[in-house]
Design a protein around this motif. Structure first.
Motif, PDB file in Angstrom:
ATOM      1  N   SER A 202       0.820  -1.224   0.000  1.00 15.94           N
ATOM      2  CA  SER A 202       0.000   0.000   0.000  1.00 15.94           C
ATOM      3  C   SER A 202       0.848   1.264   0.000  1.00 15.94           C
ATOM      4  CB  SER A 202      -0.930   0.005   1.222  1.00 15.94           C
ATOM      5  OG  SER A 202      -0.180  -0.081   2.418  1.00 15.94           O
ATOM      6  N   GLY A 203       2.158   1.108  -0.140  1.00 15.90           N
ATOM      7  CA  GLY A 203       3.045   2.266  -0.199  1.00 15.90           C
ATOM      8  C   GLY A 203       3.693   2.565   1.138  1.00 15.90           C
ATOM      9  N   VAL A 204       4.529   3.589   1.136  1.00 18.71           N
ATOM     10  CA  VAL A 204       5.244   4.016   2.342  1.00 18.71           C
ATOM     11  C   VAL A 204       4.444   5.119   3.020  1.00 18.71           C
ATOM     12  CG1 VAL A 204       7.369   5.047   3.244  1.00 18.71           C
ATOM     13  CG2 VAL A 204       7.478   3.408   1.364  1.00 18.71           C
ATOM     14  N   SER A 205       4.208   4.964   4.312  1.00 14.24           N
ATOM     15  CA  SER A 205       3.412   5.935   5.069  1.00 14.24           C
ATOM     16  C   SER A 205       4.158   7.258   5.208  1.00 14.24           C
ATOM     17  CB  SER A 205       3.095   5.373   6.463  1.00 14.24           C
ATOM     18  OG  SER A 205       2.597   6.382   7.311  1.00 14.24           O
ATOM     19  N   LEU A 206       3.476   8.357   4.866  1.00 16.56           N
ATOM     20  CA  LEU A 206       4.063   9.689   5.025  1.00 16.56           C
ATOM     21  C   LEU A 206       4.387   9.957   6.492  1.00 16.56           C
ATOM     22  CD1 LEU A 206       4.833  12.509   3.967  1.00 16.56           C
ATOM     23  CD2 LEU A 206       2.436  13.177   4.267  1.00 16.56           C
ATOM     24  N   VAL A 207       3.524   9.502   7.390  1.00 17.02           N
ATOM     25  CA  VAL A 207       3.767   9.715   8.824  1.00 17.02           C
ATOM     26  C   VAL A 207       5.043   9.003   9.256  1.00 17.02           C
ATOM     27  CG1 VAL A 207       2.889   9.262  11.151  1.00 17.02           C
ATOM     28  CG2 VAL A 207       1.335  10.066   9.362  1.00 17.02           C
ATOM     29  N   ALA A 208       5.250   7.775   8.768  1.00 13.19           N
ATOM     30  CA  ALA A 208       6.468   7.037   9.118  1.00 13.19           C
ATOM     31  C   ALA A 208       7.710   7.778   8.631  1.00 13.19           C
ATOM     32  CB  ALA A 208       6.419   5.631   8.521  1.00 13.19           C
ATOM     33  N   VAL A 209       7.617   8.366   7.443  1.00 14.53           N
ATOM     34  CA  VAL A 209       8.758   9.111   6.896  1.00 14.53           C
ATOM     35  C   VAL A 209       9.022  10.367   7.723  1.00 14.53           C
ATOM     36  CG1 VAL A 209       9.611  10.394   4.908  1.00 14.53           C
ATOM     37  CG2 VAL A 209       8.445   8.220   4.565  1.00 14.53           C
ATOM     38  N   ALA A 401       2.960   7.010  17.310  1.00 14.54           N
ATOM     39  CA  ALA A 401       2.232   7.695  16.232  1.00 14.54           C
ATOM     40  C   ALA A 401       2.470   6.994  14.901  1.00 14.54           C
ATOM     41  CB  ALA A 401       2.676   9.147  16.146  1.00 14.54           C
ATOM     42  N   ALA A 402       3.705   6.579  14.636  1.00 14.17           N
ATOM     43  CA  ALA A 402       4.001   5.870  13.389  1.00 14.17           C
ATOM     44  C   ALA A 402       3.236   4.557  13.319  1.00 14.17           C
ATOM     45  CB  ALA A 402       5.505   5.620  13.277  1.00 14.17           C
ATOM     46  N   TYR A 403       3.091   3.901  14.469  1.00 16.55           N
ATOM     47  CA  TYR A 403       2.350   2.634  14.517  1.00 16.55           C
ATOM     48  C   TYR A 403       0.846   2.858  14.410  1.00 16.55           C
ATOM     49  CZ  TYR A 403      -0.056  -1.306  16.718  1.00 16.55           C
ATOM     50  OH  TYR A 403      -0.941  -2.322  16.991  1.00 16.55           O
ATOM     51  N   ALA A 404       0.343   3.894  15.092  1.00 22.34           N
ATOM     52  CA  ALA A 404      -1.101   4.051  15.253  1.00 22.34           C
ATOM     53  C   ALA A 404      -1.827   4.386  13.961  1.00 22.34           C
ATOM     54  CB  ALA A 404      -1.385   5.135  16.286  1.00 22.34           C
ATOM     55  N   VAL A 405      -1.160   5.060  13.017  1.00 24.18           N
ATOM     56  CA  VAL A 405      -1.843   5.491  11.799  1.00 24.18           C
ATOM     57  C   VAL A 405      -2.415   4.309  11.033  1.00 24.18           C
ATOM     58  CG1 VAL A 405      -1.502   6.573   9.540  1.00 24.18           C
ATOM     59  CG2 VAL A 405      -0.504   7.602  11.577  1.00 24.18           C
ATOM     60  N   SER A 406      -1.653   3.226  10.917  1.00 24.39           N
ATOM     61  CA  SER A 406      -2.125   2.057  10.173  1.00 24.39           C
ATOM     62  C   SER A 406      -2.164   0.796  11.028  1.00 24.39           C
ATOM     63  CB  SER A 406      -1.222   1.809   8.949  1.00 24.39           C
ATOM     64  OG  SER A 406       0.120   1.687   9.367  1.00 24.39           O
ATOM     65  N   LEU A 439       7.964  13.208  -1.820  1.00 30.33           N
ATOM     66  CA  LEU A 439       7.100  12.100  -1.401  1.00 30.33           C
ATOM     67  C   LEU A 439       5.626  12.479  -1.499  1.00 30.33           C
ATOM     68  CD1 LEU A 439       6.627   9.326  -0.129  1.00 30.33           C
ATOM     69  CD2 LEU A 439       7.023  10.365   2.118  1.00 30.33           C
ATOM     70  N   VAL A 440       5.302  13.703  -1.065  1.00 25.57           N
ATOM     71  CA  VAL A 440       3.900  14.146  -1.078  1.00 25.57           C
ATOM     72  C   VAL A 440       3.376  14.274  -2.508  1.00 25.57           C
ATOM     73  CG1 VAL A 440       2.382  16.100  -0.547  1.00 25.57           C
ATOM     74  CG2 VAL A 440       4.029  15.302   1.152  1.00 25.57           C
TER      75      VAL A 440
END
Length: 511
Positions: A202-209, A401-406, A439-440
């Motif tokens: 599903s791609g790389v999470s912007l929040v993780a980046v 936060a990086a974990y919680a988004v997905s 990235l955005v």
């Protein structure tokens, strides 16, 4: 007269004690959530949405909207004081805001951010009230060719944030665009660069980046340096001089206008608005030397743009049922949960709700100013704890936060891995902002280009048939060409001035 009557009805709804209370709760919670690295408005609204389902629909939406624009300012506090933005939109504020803080001007950076947000937010709400139908009609004319041209124009603003080494900045923008291509291709369903990891489909999470490359890398860098003295600010430190206000006034106006226009476009959002506005502001400035080193315009412009884009994003959401940003997409879900269908008929069928919500934006902006000017030092006092105690807490919050988004542990590990990459970038002078911009926008540029080519039967001639797209592409060409032409002309004029004394001397000797 109809508009005045609608606004009066809206204020009568928004000023009801329960709605006023929940508006205050929303902006207050938003400010606190915005300070947490990686949380952002989308995560905050998503987390609190289930808690609002027992409320009256208009009360719940007023609270969630207040939380939305409250987080945008809250993220500024951590961006300025510890160089750790709450979300991608505040990343641009770090560039000059944290430099102001390092120079002992943290209070003034927070003050101009609050003032910019208030002025641009208030003006953009007026635009929202008066021009919603017009902007909705204009945004309907934005198909894939127009969106591609706009995203390309936004990507070219990387020139304003590449730092002293253009090659490094451009390289980071390319890296960001490459990261955006990871996952399943939306057009052909082809798997790209996933390395047989299902988590990357599903791609790389912007929040993780953002959490990894910005927040965790900053924590690691500060921890390794050993110079972890908290940046303190007091109310008297927030007083702005007339010179500061004059210098920032133009940036606030331009930032608010550009932010609102970009916010209206479906999918653009505050992050693109802040990057674009900062790039424009730097390009038109007569004195560019202080940008990136604590220029107050570098805080005023993106903060004004950010808040205006938030209000602008509600236009397609309310009038067309099309989310203007990631957060309004979640708010759109809230409308549906309350059995309210956004669209052209919403203003007629749910007039009290819509105008009550719009009126609450005025009230929310006043509440934010009243909270953040006198209480910014109070909010910032959380960040005055010794960094040896504070940073471990911020580290835990960022990873969560990086974990919680997905709800994927993989994203937490990915953020940790990207933190190592972020530290190496800092050590070798590679700027972070162009990577996030790439990235955005990288995935958007690719998707809109391919949709445009599909409409145009595989040829680029489709852009010649679309006046709006052609105009935006023309602006993109000017954005590249004009600085080069100006540079050549200046070089030629400087050579001419140097040659004149030599010629005069020669003439005198011959005489």
């Amino acid at each position: 007269m109809d508009l005045m009557q609608n606004m009066l009805n809206g204020f009568s709804v928004a000023l009801e004690p329960e709605n006023l209370l929940f508006c205050l709760v929303g902006v207050l919670l938003g400010t606190v959530i915005g300070m947490l690295p990686g949380m952002g408005s989308a995560s905050g609204v998503a987390v609190l949405l289930p808690l609002t389902l027992t409320l009256d629909p208009v009360t719940a939406l007023i609270m969630l909207a207040g939380l939305y624009y409250g987080t945008e300012y809250g993220s500024t506090i951590s961006a300025v004081l510890i160089s750790t933005p709450g979300d991608g939109a505040a990343l641009v504020t770090v560039i000059d805001g944290h430099q102001m803080a390092l120079k002992g001007r943290a209070g003034q950076a927070l003050a101009i951010a609050a003032i910019s947000s208030f002025i641009a937010g208030t003006i953009s709400v007026v635009f929202l009230s008066v021009l919603a139908p017009f902007f909705a009609a204009v945004s309907l004319n934005f198909g894939p060719p127009e969106m591609f041209a706009l995203m390309l124009l936004g990507l070219l603003t990387v020139g304003g944030i590449i730092g002293r080494n253009p090659l490094k900045g451009i390289l980071m923008a390319v890296v960001g665009a490459m990261i955006a291509m990871v996952g399943i291709d939306s057009q052909t369903s082809t798997l790209r660069f996933a390395f047989d990891r299902a988590e990357l489909y599903s791609g790389v999470s912007l929040v993780a980046v953002v959490v990894g490359i910005v927040a965790l890398a900053e924590l690691a860098t500060q921890g390794a340096s050993g110079h972890m003295k908290p940046i303190r600010t007091r109310f008297r430190d927030m007083i702005l001089s007339r010179k500061d206000l004059r210098k920032a006034s133009g940036a606030i106006g331009r930032g608010g206008l550009l932010g609102f226009i970009i916010g209206v476009l479906p999918g653009a959002g505050p992050t693109l608005a802040t990057f674009f506005t900062y790039g424009v502001e730097q390009r038109i400035a007569k004195d560019k030397s202080q940008f990136g080193h604590g220029d107050i315009r570098g805080v005023a412009a993106p903060e004004a743009s950010n808040n205006a884009a938030v209000n602008g994003a509600f236009i397609p959401t309310l009038t067309l049922g099309i989310p203007g940003s990631a957060t309004t997409a979640i708010l759109l879900g809230a409308f549906i949960l309350f059995d309210i269908q956004p669209g052209p008929q919403l203003f007629e069928q749910q007039g009290d709700l819509v105008w009550g919500l719009i009126a609450s934006f005025y009230i929310g902006n006043v509440l934010l100013l009243a909270l953040n000017l006198p209480l910014a030092p109070v909010f910032a006092s959380v960040l005055r704890i010794k960094y040896t105690y504070l940073y471990p807490v911020v580290l835990i919050v960022a990873v969560v936060a990086a974990y919680a988004v997905s709800s994927r542990l993989f994203d937490a590990f990915l953020a940790a891995g990207l933190a190592v990459f972020g530290v190496l970038m800092k050590q070798h002078g590679y700027p972070v902002a162009p990577l996030v911009l790439g990235l955005v926008l990288g995935g958007m540029v690719e998707a809109e280009l391919r949709r445009s080519l599909a409409i145009g039967d595989g040829t680029l001639g489709i852009f010649l048939d679309r006046p709006i797209a052609l105009l935006i592409l023309g602006l993109a060409v000017l954005l590249i060409a004009v600085p080069q032409v100006v540079r050549v002309l200046r070089r030629g004029s400087s050579h001419g001035r140097l040659a004149q004394p030599a010629e005069s001397t020669k003439t005198g000797v011959e005489a």
